[in-house]
Motif scaffolding. Structure first.
Motif, PDB file in Angstrom:
ATOM      1  N   PHE A  44       2.397   9.781 -43.539  1.00 30.74           N
ATOM      2  CA  PHE A  44       2.667   9.363 -44.918  1.00 30.74           C
ATOM      3  C   PHE A  44       1.411   8.692 -45.428  1.00 30.74           C
ATOM      4  O   PHE A  44       1.180   7.533 -45.116  1.00 30.74           O
ATOM      5  CB  PHE A  44       3.805   8.336 -44.983  1.00 30.74           C
ATOM      6  CG  PHE A  44       5.155   8.870 -44.592  1.00 30.74           C
ATOM      7  CD1 PHE A  44       5.825   9.749 -45.419  1.00 30.74           C
ATOM      8  CD2 PHE A  44       5.757   8.470 -43.415  1.00 30.74           C
ATOM      9  CE1 PHE A  44       7.080  10.223 -45.082  1.00 30.74           C
ATOM     10  CE2 PHE A  44       7.011   8.942 -43.072  1.00 30.74           C
ATOM     11  CZ  PHE A  44       7.677   9.828 -43.903  1.00 30.74           C
TER      12      PHE A  44
ATOM     13  N   SER B 225       9.424   2.570 -49.209  1.00 32.66           N
ATOM     14  CA  SER B 225       8.613   3.288 -48.230  1.00 32.66           C
ATOM     15  C   SER B 225       8.568   2.561 -46.882  1.00 32.66           C
ATOM     16  O   SER B 225       7.989   3.063 -45.927  1.00 32.66           O
ATOM     17  CB  SER B 225       7.192   3.486 -48.764  1.00 32.66           C
ATOM     18  OG  SER B 225       6.500   2.265 -48.789  1.00 32.66           O
TER      19      SER B 225
ATOM     20  N   GLY C 271      13.982  -2.120 -40.895  1.00 34.71           N
ATOM     21  CA  GLY C 271      13.756  -3.472 -40.406  1.00 34.71           C
ATOM     22  C   GLY C 271      12.677  -4.198 -41.196  1.00 34.71           C
ATOM     23  O   GLY C 271      12.771  -5.397 -41.438  1.00 34.71           O
ATOM     24  N   ASN C 272      11.667  -3.465 -41.614  1.00 34.94           N
ATOM     25  CA  ASN C 272      10.610  -4.085 -42.398  1.00 34.94           C
ATOM     26  C   ASN C 272      11.106  -4.452 -43.792  1.00 34.94           C
ATOM     27  O   ASN C 272      10.650  -5.422 -44.390  1.00 34.94           O
ATOM     28  CB  ASN C 272       9.384  -3.180 -42.458  1.00 34.94           C
ATOM     29  CG  ASN C 272       8.605  -3.223 -41.160  1.00 34.94           C
ATOM     30  OD1 ASN C 272       8.101  -4.263 -40.762  1.00 34.94           O
ATOM     31  ND2 ASN C 272       8.543  -2.093 -40.457  1.00 34.94           N
TER      32      ASN C 272
HETATM   33  N1  ATP Z   1       8.938   7.757 -47.510  1.00 31.19           N
HETATM   34  C1  ATP Z   1       7.957   7.114 -46.876  1.00 31.19           C
HETATM   35  N2  ATP Z   1       6.776   6.927 -47.465  1.00 31.19           N
HETATM   36  C2  ATP Z   1       5.785   6.277 -46.838  1.00 31.19           C
HETATM   37  N3  ATP Z   1       5.860   5.769 -45.609  1.00 31.19           N
HETATM   38  C3  ATP Z   1       7.010   5.914 -44.960  1.00 31.19           C
HETATM   39  C4  ATP Z   1       8.120   6.586 -45.549  1.00 31.19           C
HETATM   40  N4  ATP Z   1       9.148   6.577 -44.664  1.00 31.19           N
HETATM   41  C5  ATP Z   1       8.687   5.934 -43.573  1.00 31.19           C
HETATM   42  N5  ATP Z   1       7.410   5.538 -43.745  1.00 31.19           N
HETATM   43  C6  ATP Z   1       6.598   4.821 -42.752  1.00 31.19           C
HETATM   44  O1  ATP Z   1       6.695   5.492 -41.526  1.00 31.19           O
HETATM   45  C7  ATP Z   1       6.826   4.569 -40.440  1.00 31.19           C
HETATM   46  C8  ATP Z   1       8.056   4.879 -39.612  1.00 31.19           C
HETATM   47  O2  ATP Z   1       9.204   4.570 -40.358  1.00 31.19           O
HETATM   48  P1  ATP Z   1      10.695   4.798 -39.834  1.00 31.19           P
HETATM   49  O3  ATP Z   1      11.604   4.537 -41.001  1.00 31.19           O
HETATM   50  O4  ATP Z   1      10.799   6.098 -39.181  1.00 31.19           O
HETATM   51  O5  ATP Z   1      10.857   3.634 -38.775  1.00 31.19           O
HETATM   52  P2  ATP Z   1      12.108   3.270 -37.855  1.00 31.19           P
HETATM   53  O6  ATP Z   1      11.676   3.487 -36.454  1.00 31.19           O
HETATM   54  O7  ATP Z   1      13.317   3.962 -38.328  1.00 31.19           O
HETATM   55  O8  ATP Z   1      12.211   1.692 -38.091  1.00 31.19           O
HETATM   56  P3  ATP Z   1      13.498   0.735 -38.301  1.00 31.19           P
HETATM   57  O9  ATP Z   1      13.988   0.373 -36.953  1.00 31.19           O
HETATM   58  O10 ATP Z   1      12.916  -0.476 -38.981  1.00 31.19           O
HETATM   59  O11 ATP Z   1      14.484   1.448 -39.133  1.00 31.19           O
HETATM   60  C9  ATP Z   1       6.837   3.182 -41.073  1.00 31.19           C
HETATM   61  O12 ATP Z   1       5.557   2.636 -40.945  1.00 31.19           O
HETATM   62  C10 ATP Z   1       7.155   3.424 -42.522  1.00 31.19           C
HETATM   63  O13 ATP Z   1       6.517   2.480 -43.339  1.00 31.19           O
END
Ligand code: ATP
Ligand code: MG
Lengths: 510, 322
Positions: free
Chosen positions: A25, A407, A411-412
């Motif tokens: 991304f 985006s 958790g963030n």
């Molecule tokens: N639509 C988007 N646009 C830009 N960056 C994104 C997008 N979706 C996810 N990211 C980025 O990709 C990375 C992985 O995100 P993801 O949502 O898959 O994490 P996760 O493992 O599900 O975390 P959590 O446990 O917090 O839900 C993160 O750094 C996030 O900021």
């Protein structure tokens, strides 16, 4: 249960193989060369820190995003998904944390949405068939749900069951659940586990994402750990334990999960007397001292959030006396609450927390523009600086403070709301389920943060459904049941059993 | 930065139209007079569109602006007449102008209060208001206009060769950009439109801010109305029929989303100019006003659908920040 699953796994056919998946991304490499193998009829846990890429990987599987590189094989056939419909056709269904059902339709109508049985006339829908098929499907899997019920009136747990039925009606062979338990009550969680096990014994593969590692121990057959977009470990659950999983997740040993409480509790900061609100909350009174962390336990629906809402001025008809530092205050709106030095972090970040399409920095400063001297004019540069600083303090993973909140990983996003309330420097802070959806490392940071805030002399009310963290962090625990305060216990002198007993067991006798 | 990309399309189309017209009709199009004329005409719509941008960003809508335009003008002119007799001059013109703007404020206030305190949908409230205000404007003089022969300054006057109406437009634009970017009202407008509940829980006084927003558009409609009256030296009770749609179109072409939380003043200005130059170009090219409607309709749908397409493609990339 677990043994049988492992027997299966030995001979297990591979249901899903994802190979070399990469996804970027903009500047963020969300996934890098990820391999994932899921055997048929197993529960495969996917764990990792916030932003590790779990949701992204699953969204690629579900056809929501396209991968930059890599291939997906289902039942030995290579598949490329150009959209969610294609993934559903191939047997992949995703159950999101907030169920996405049509609220005004019935369970049966939702289950057959877009797939309705034809009636006697063209363009007619045969309602009976639909209801009967849904009932039959529910019956087969021993789900307990009313096909004619309107979705808007269901609990979150029932909505998930409806979603699972929908997936089954579409002949799903792989069901993905992304943090399904984070907004369920204790008993609903148990029911969900039961359902997951039943799916497994029917040969369906379940990919299960959760930050509650205890759940995974009892449920998963295999575990894959993601860190920074890469697979760092993948092994059968039988060879793992929580400590090992955590070590793989964060890349180091995580010790002393709860901070030591060495705070001296000062004078009474907050005094609530005779609080009544709505039909539920009756005569709630308690005190919180400066530097004290008071927990609030209770079942989902016991009225904990309502107490917080009444104090913060959201439920305007609430009555009762609120005093801060010895002075009685009247609070009729959240604005007045903030002006009086109260912070309230709500439990539902999507609905009441974040403005998802706006910049992270804007979300952080939303409640505190007056307090950072921007009540007249906003200085974007200064604002950005403040946001960046808080972002560093909480280790928020983002492309920058000006990236839209949507985006960020779940958790963030939660950390974003925490940052907002840190900024307000309030003297009384109410945290409603602040650790929902955040990873172990971040949880530890939040506990440390609560401790630090208490040390600064703030009064803290910590609402949580996880007794473990309440026992680990607080000085005192209030127990709510059906809108009434039924317990006020010193944390050092109580136990999980006593709290559960107060919160739930007696209810059964009533 | 993605905002910038989104505005590229309407801006590109604007430049394209200007280029095409310059090539085909250099003698009539490429003149100072023509440009000033287009801008002067844009100022009325543009000023209202600026207010509408706030309303739409807050996830609202105001359908009553056309009727309000007529009512403010009629009220202002009536005050001028009442104070200055058959041929009002000087002070009575000033008081009338203030009165006209004041009526806009009151109308906006009413809309805002109904929407927030009765928790009615903006669409419904302003749909009702659209009929209500128009009715008053028509009843006032039994459907007849009020002529104010010497009320020329706002419409015709100029300062250092720049028409007054254009100066007003420019000042309001600058002020609106400032409010939206650098003031709490603007910030809260975005927050309310993006997620009203979240804004409320973060301590934003949602009702007060919404009332301010509807009063703000009321003021702007009042100002636009007096410019309009001055341009035609008469107040027409039928003025501004369908204006609401033109204005909403300009805002939407400029990249705002009717779902709220999105939009910019610069985008709106581009949208307004696009429609104005399109009208002007059609006229110069001899396309009838009736056929112009077809062209404008097409442009709206094309602009918005291309925007949507770009947005859904770019959705995953929103945080690229590049
Ligand atoms: N639509 C988007 N646009 C830009 N960056 C994104 C997008 N979706 C996810 N990211 C980025 O990709 C990375 C992985 O995100 P993801 O949502 O898959 O994490 P996760 O493992 O599900 O975390 P959590 O446990 O917090 O839900 C993160 O750094 C996030 O900021
Ligand atoms: Mg996630």
């Amino acid at each position: 249960m677990i043994e049988t699953a492992q027997e299966k796994e030995g001979e297990g056919r591979i249901g899903l193989r994802m190979e070399g998946i990469s996804k970027r991304f903009g500047p963020v490499q969300a996934l890098q060369d990820v391999n994932l193998t899921v055997h048929e009829g197993t529960v495969h846990a996917l764990v990792g820190e916030n932003g590790a890429g779990k949701s992204t990987l699953m969204k690629i599987l579900a056809g929501v995003y396209g991968a930059d590189r890599g291939r997906i094989e289902i039942d030995g056939k290579v598949r490329s998904f150009t959209g969610p419909e294609k993934a559903i056709e191939a047997g992949v269904s995703m159950i999101y944390q907030d169920p996405d059902l049509a609220e005004h339709l019935t369970v049966a109508e939702n289950v057959f949405l877009g797939n309705e049985p034809r009636g006697a006339l063209p363009f007619m829908i045969d309602n009976n068939v639909m209801v009967n098929n849904t009932a039959e499907l529910a019956e087969n899997f021993h789900f307990d749900i009313e096909p004619g019920a309107v979705v808007a009136e269901l609990s979150t747990g029932d909505c998930q069951v409806a979603e699972i039925l929908k997936a089954l009606a579409r002949k799903a062979s792989i069901i993905v659940m992304d943090e399904p338990t984070s907004s369920l009550s204790e008993s609903e969680v148990e029911r969900l586990f039961e359902i997951v096990r039943r799916l497994r014994s029917n040969g369906i593969s379940v990919i299960y994402i959760s930050h509650r590692l205890e759940e995974i121990v009892g449920l998963a057959d295999e575990v894959t750990v993601l860190r920074d977009g890469q697979v760092v470990h993948s092994e059968p659950m039988s060879k793992l334990d929580i400590a090992t999983i955590v070590r793989h997740m964060v890349g180091r040993e995580l010790t002393e999960f709860f901070p030591a409480r060495d705070v001296r509790i000062g004078e009474t900061r907050v005094k609530i007397e005779g609080l009544n609100s709505g039909a539920k909350i009756r005569d709630v009174s308690f005190e919180v001292g400066a530097g004290e962390i008071v927990g609030m336990a209770g079942l989902v629906g016991a009225g904990r959030t309502e107490v917080a809402r009444a104090i913060f001025g959201i439920d305007k008809k609430a009555t009762g006396k609120v005093s801060l530092d010895g002075k009685a205050v009247t609070i009729k709106s959240p604005g007045e609450g903030i002006a009086n030095g109260i912070a309230f972090l709500t439990e539902d970040r999507k609905r009441t927390g974040l403005c998802l399409n706006l910049a992270c920095s804007w979300n952080i400063t939303l409640a505190g523009l007056d307090l950072i001297g921007m009540s007249r004019t906003i200085s974007p540069a200064k604002e950005n600086g403040i946001a960046e600083k808080l972002g560093r303090q909480l280790a928020i993973k983002w492309a920058g403070a000006d990236a839209p909140a949507e985006s960020l990983s779940g958790g963030n996003q939660q950390k974003l709301v925490i940052a907002r309330w840190l900024l307000t420097e309030s003297r009384f802070m109410i945290f409603d389920e602040p650790t929902r959806g955040i990873d172990v490392g971040a949880k530890k940071e939040v506990y440390g943060l609560l401790n630090k805030l208490a040390k600064e002399g703030k009064a803290i009310l910590f609402i949580s459904s996880e007794l473990g963290e309440l026992l680990g962090v607080t000085d005192r625990i209030l127990v709510m049941r059906r809108g009434k305060l039924v317990g006020n216990l010193k944390t050092s002198e109580t136990s999980q059993e006593e709290i559960m007993h107060l919160a739930a067991v007696e209810e059964a006798n009533e | 930065m993605s905002k910038f990309v989104r505005q590229l399309l309407p801006f590109g189309s604007l430049v394209l139209i200007i280029c095409i017209l310059s090539a085909f009709r250099p003698d009539t199009f490429l003149t100072m007079d023509n440009f000033l004329n287009v801008l002067r005409r844009s100022s009325v719509y543009g000023i209202i569109a600026i207010g509408m941008t706030f309303v739409i960003i807050s996830a609202g809508i105001d359908l009553s602006v056309g009727s309000m335009l007529a009512l403010c003008g009629m009220a202002g002119a009536a005050v001028m007449e009442a104070m200055g007799g058959a041929n009002p001059q000087g002070a009575s013109l000033v008081y009338g102008t203030i009165a006209g703007i004041g009526v806009g404020v009151v109308c906006g206030f009413l809309n805002g209060v109904l929407i927030t305190k009765l928790r009615l949908q903006p669409f419904i409230v302003t749909l009702g208001a659209m009929s209500f205000y128009r009715g008053i404007a028509l009843v006032m003089r039994d459907g007849q206009p009020i002529n104010i022969a010497d009320y020329k300054y706002l419409g015709e006057g100029s300062i250092l060769a720049v028409p007054v109406s254009i100066i007003i437009f420019a000042v309001i634009t600058a002020a609106a950009i400032f409010i939206l970017r650098y003031m709490k009202l603007g910030r809260y407008t975005y927050a309310i439109g993006s997620n009203r509940e979240a804004a409320f829980h973060a301590g934003v006084n949602v009702d007060l801010n919404l009332i301010c927003i509807y009063m703000f558009i009321g003021v702007l409609v009042g100002i636009a109305s007096m410019i309009q009256v001055s341009r035609t030296v008469s107040a027409q009770p039928t003025a501004g029929l369908g204006t609401e749609l033109d204005v909403i179109a300009a805002v939407v072409i400029g990249g705002a989303s009717l779902a709220g939380g999105q939009g910019t003043i610069v985008g709106t200005i581009i949208g307004t100019l696009l429609i104005s130059f399109l009208r002007n170009g059609c006229t110069l090219l001899g396309i009838s006003t009736n056929a112009q409607l077809i062209v404008i309709g097409l442009i709206i749908v094309i602009a918005v659908s291309v925007d949507q397409l770009a947005r859904s493609k770019g959705k995953e990339l929103q945080s690229t920040g590049s």
